[in-house]
Design a protein around this motif. Sequence first.
Motif, PDB file in Angstrom:
ATOM      1  N   PHE A 194      79.043   1.417 -58.459  1.00 29.53           N
ATOM      2  CA  PHE A 194      79.072   2.948 -59.067  1.00 29.53           C
ATOM      3  C   PHE A 194      79.533   3.978 -58.001  1.00 29.53           C
ATOM      4  O   PHE A 194      80.302   4.871 -58.289  1.00 29.53           O
ATOM      5  N   ILE A 195      78.964   3.884 -57.014  1.00 33.51           N
ATOM      6  CA  ILE A 195      79.057   4.778 -55.908  1.00 33.51           C
ATOM      7  C   ILE A 195      80.522   4.672 -55.447  1.00 33.51           C
ATOM      8  O   ILE A 195      81.208   5.896 -55.105  1.00 33.51           O
ATOM      9  N   ASP A 215      87.456   7.637 -57.804  1.00 34.10           N
ATOM     10  CA  ASP A 215      88.040   8.432 -58.968  1.00 34.10           C
ATOM     11  C   ASP A 215      88.102   9.849 -58.277  1.00 34.10           C
ATOM     12  O   ASP A 215      88.899  10.583 -58.519  1.00 34.10           O
ATOM     13  N   THR A 216      86.981  10.254 -57.423  1.00 31.10           N
ATOM     14  CA  THR A 216      87.127  11.643 -56.925  1.00 31.10           C
ATOM     15  C   THR A 216      88.517  11.907 -56.011  1.00 31.10           C
ATOM     16  O   THR A 216      89.110  12.627 -55.928  1.00 31.10           O
ATOM     17  N   SER A 226      83.103   3.405 -56.939  1.00 33.84           N
ATOM     18  CA  SER A 226      84.240   4.073 -58.095  1.00 33.84           C
ATOM     19  C   SER A 226      84.426   5.772 -58.281  1.00 33.84           C
ATOM     20  O   SER A 226      85.286   6.235 -58.456  1.00 33.84           O
ATOM     21  N   TYR A 227      82.848   6.178 -58.087  1.00 35.39           N
ATOM     22  CA  TYR A 227      83.004   7.526 -58.044  1.00 35.39           C
ATOM     23  C   TYR A 227      83.598   8.127 -56.987  1.00 35.39           C
ATOM     24  O   TYR A 227      84.416   9.167 -57.001  1.00 35.39           O
TER      25      TYR A 227
END
Length: 179
Positions: A45-46, A52-53, A48-49
């Motif tokens: 999750f972290i 994505d950013t 991928s975030y």
Amino acid sequence: MSARPDFTVPQPSPPFTIAPQQAPSLKRRMACWLYEGILMFGVVFIASYLFDTLSQSRHALDNRYLRMGFLFIVFGIYFAWFWAKGQTLAQKTWHIRVVSPSGQPITQTRALLRYVLCWVWFLPPLAAYSTGIPVLEVLVLLAGWVAVWAILSRFHPTQQFWHDALAGTRLVHFVQAKK
């Protein structure tokens, strides 16, 4: 001539004790493996975030192969870092430690080699997925392959996983020393 007394320098004791050559039970190692998978959701999750950013991705399938490569590197950093320290968070919970055959902590290089060799758990199902086999069949193949790979550890002389034998590492049960 005066005889010099024989002085011995006391060696510091490690902060843990290892049962000699004793691998944790297969049941404990697999429970740890499943728990590690649950904890990896947070890492994914972290990461991928962050991906994505940085890449301005708007959809999870944007830059799919670049994302997979990024996650492969992030996982490698995560596991190599924690294994060089002795254990991941899941291994700490299950009282399992990664050590060299002599019982010493492993190096970052050896931890990275272990990480790469650990992908044996997933390579056959990933290869099947890349040929276009439906996802449900790939999941069944994954479950079967994980079971076979885990059971093969029963045939190792010290009950270790074969990727540990190839990497020059071993999993041991440990007990934290009292302070």
